[in-house]
Design an enzyme around this catalytic site. Structure first.
Site, short mmCIF file in Angstrom:
data_model
loop_
_atom_site.label_atom_id
_atom_site.label_comp_id
_atom_site.label_asym_id
_atom_site.label_seq_id
_atom_site.Cartn_x
_atom_site.Cartn_y
_atom_site.Cartn_z
N GLU A 100 0.81 -1.22 0.00
CA GLU A 100 0.00 0.00 0.00
C GLU A 100 0.84 1.26 0.00
OE1 GLU A 100 -2.57 -3.23 1.93
OE2 GLU A 100 -0.49 -2.51 2.16
N MET A 527 24.05 8.85 3.19
CA MET A 527 23.97 10.15 3.84
C MET A 527 24.21 10.04 5.34
SD MET A 527 23.75 13.31 3.05
CE MET A 527 22.89 13.55 1.50
#
Length: 617
Positions: A100, A527
């Protein structure tokens, strides 16, 4: 399958040749003796009439058809089954996603590329809660989207029924509007209103929660076209006196900057922004959501500003004396420290949402209104261009002093920037770039030359890892629907980000979608690793991803094209092969694990004090 219902006509009706299989037979009187018994053909008007709405679920689907919806993204489940059953008879195309969250991201990206709200569906409980990340993402980025969620029958609500969740309560903080449908007669109009709200004013996600008794319930009420509630008003034009004052400020400035935000793209104001900048020769900085709104190959472009923006963009933001910000919410990744952001500037702030004015950066000239409309107003009020010849020369000097360069020795691992530039060179200006979140997102933003709006699709405010692949699916479908079948769709992903939603390859393969996934694989959450090196003494806690699978082989297992690249001399062929492949392709680029994203402004720092290397942080 029954004969499909045709798309909506201009009057909100739909075409169908089908009859309702559940309709009760009617008895007819035999003709009177001696009467003529010629057969009569139905009129063309009757033949084209839609099958009548008989249930709340059919009303939901009719409402979507009335809105011109052609594509849906979702996952089937118990409480949403009546709606899916009604979709069975519709000509709308439904894409069954693997999860979903991906349905929400695909719908989000569809809305970004098409400019009209994307639609996602899920069942109650975990289906609805799995949408939450995608809804929150769309909310942060002001993307037009409508979510339809199944719900347990009304009489069970509040009883902790199987797969019950207070969906409207959970999503209230992250939706522009949400509604708990309470009537089969009203539910179609609830959906139409949600659709209208999603795309109007400042766009955003809306949600309609659909109890199963409401969608199963009987109704003969035909929903109308999407209609805004009477209480919803959007200010289109700024007051003329305020515009005139702002125009005088721009005229009298010596170092003006036009800061273009994502609202310029959302508001279809890119032509007005380009015209204003070029007419008055004002250097342009874009926020990351606005990439493509102003062509980066234009001499006035300073490209992206903010934490990982160009050095020259950040120097211009720091030294400007007049900042004309349009459709920009001044988030922390753009501004750095509030007190050091454009410290000497008079700020003209144009935004359709009054809540954004002076929320973060104080506006000297607040102009509430539609971006395109207010830019036209400002242009009409301008009597002369600012005298900024020296300023433009200074900006050019900064571009020479702080170029976006990187070293790429052939005897070292492939640099990720090189991969981005290779795909940019191999594709046209209409190519659409989607990304996940991390270092790869920044490289894709920095090293691709964006010249057209709606070609950059990423997660900005929420920073959602795994966004890239499902977004590529939604972007591909939107581009194809708009007749841009030849436009390449390139999803840049990191290894950590790709792992979060890679199951959607099954959807791309099943639908034979022409998307390319370029995995910039550095075996880290890059990162995080970069910040750990800079601010945590190089302690790589839970950021090492050396255990990743072979993404090329994994792609082949899904049925996609899989390619692995480890050296520079393999890049060109891999790029060409993946772009030309007719279907989904995944290229696992083993890039330099030590490469970092620069320039970089530390969180809360001064944009004018950007770092170009780790020892400058």
């Amino acid at each position: 399958m029954s004969e499909p219902v045709q798309p909506a006509t201009e009057t909100g009706a739909t075409d169908a040749d089908a009859t309702d299989a559940d309709a009760e037979p009617t008895e007819t009187e035999p003709p009177a003796e001696g009467a003529e018994t010629a057969e009569t053909e139905p009129s063309s008007e009757d033949a084209d009439a839609p099958a009548p709405v008989r249930t709340g679920a059919q009303s939901v689907v009719r409402s979507l058809e009335n809105a011109g919806v052609e594509h849906l993204f979702g996952v089937q489940g118990g409480a949403i089954m009546p709606v899916y059953d009604a979709v069975y008879d519709s000509e709308m195309t439904h894409y069954m996603m693997a999860h979903e969250q991906a349905a929400a991201h695909a719908a989000d990206a569809y809305g970004i590329v098409s400019g009209t709200p994307g639609v996602c569906l899920a069942t109650s409980g975990p289906g609805a809660t799995n949408l939450v990340t995608g809804i929150a993402d769309a909310n942060m980025d002001s993307d037009p989207m409508i979510a339809l969620t199944g719900q347990v029958p009304t009489e069970f609500v509040g009883n902790d029924a199987f797969q019950e969740t207070d969906t409207t309560g959970v999503t209230a903080p992250i939706t522009k509007d949400n509604t708990f449908a309470s009537s089969s007669d009203r539910v179609g109009d609830d959906v139409g209103e949600a659709f209208a709200l999603a795309g109007s004013g400042r766009p955003g996600p809306t949600l309609v929660d659909l109890p199963k008794d409401v969608t199963n319930g009987d109704t003969d009420q035909e929903p109308g076209s999407p209609t805004l509630p009477d209480t919803y008003h959007v200010q289109e034009r700024a007051p003329a006196e305020d515009v005139a004052d702002a125009a005088r400020t721009v005229e009298e400035s010596n170092q003006p900057v036009l800061l273009v935000g994502g609202g310029v793209v959302k508001g279809e104001a890119t032509e007005e922004a380009r015209a204003f900048a070029t007419e008055y020769e004002i250097p342009v900085v874009t926020t990351m959501p606005a990439l493509g709104s102003f062509p980066e190959d234009h001499e006035l472009s300073l490209e992206m500003g903010g934490m990982h923006g160009t050095g020259y963009a950040n120097m211009a933001l720091t030294h400007t004396d007049c900042l004309i910000a349009v459709g920009c919410r001044f988030d922390d990744r753009l501004t750095g420290g509030i007190e050091t952001f454009a410290p000497d500037a008079e700020v003209v702030h144009v935004d359709i949402d009054p809540a954004e004015i002076s929320k973060n950066i104080e506006a000297d000239h607040p102009l509430v209104g539609d971006a395109a409309t207010v830019l036209d107003q400002l242009d009409a009020a301008m009597e002369s261009a600012p005298k900024a010849t020296k300023w433009r020369a200074t900006c050019k000097q900064w571009q020479s002093e702080y170029p976006m360069e990187y070293a790429a020795p052939e005897d070292e691992p492939v640099k990720p920037q090189f991969v981005v530039e290779a795909y940019d060179a191999a594709t046209g200006d209409d190519a659409i770039v989607t990304t996940g979140v991390g270092q790869h997102q920044m490289w894709a933003a920095q090293y691709w030359t964006y010249t057209e709006p709606r070609t950059w699709v990423s997660s900005h405010g929420l920073g959602t890892m795994g966004y890239g692949l499902p977004a590529a699916i939604g972007a591909r479908i939107a581009a194809d629907a708009d007749g841009n079948e030849d436009a390449a769709v390139i999803a840049f992903e990191g290894d950590g980000s790709f792992l979060m939603t890679m199951q959607e390859l099954a959807v791309a393969v099943r639908e034979n979608l022409d998307v390319t996934v370029a995995v910039l694989n550095n075996e880290y959450i890059g990162m995080v690793r970069q910040w750990q090196d800079a601010f945590f003494d190089g302690r790589h806690s839970a950021s090492d991803y050396g255990w990743c699978p072979d993404f090329a082989k994994l792609a082949e297992a899904f049925g996609a094209k899989g390619i692995a690249v480890e050296a520079y001399d393999e890049v060109a062929d891999a790029v060409e092969e993946s772009v030309n492949y007719d279907g989904p392709a995944v290229v696992d680029f083993r890039v330099d694990p030590a490469e970092n994203v620069y320039p970089m402004v530390p969180s809360g720092g001064d944009n004018g004090q950007f770092a170009l290397a780790e020892d400058q942080l």
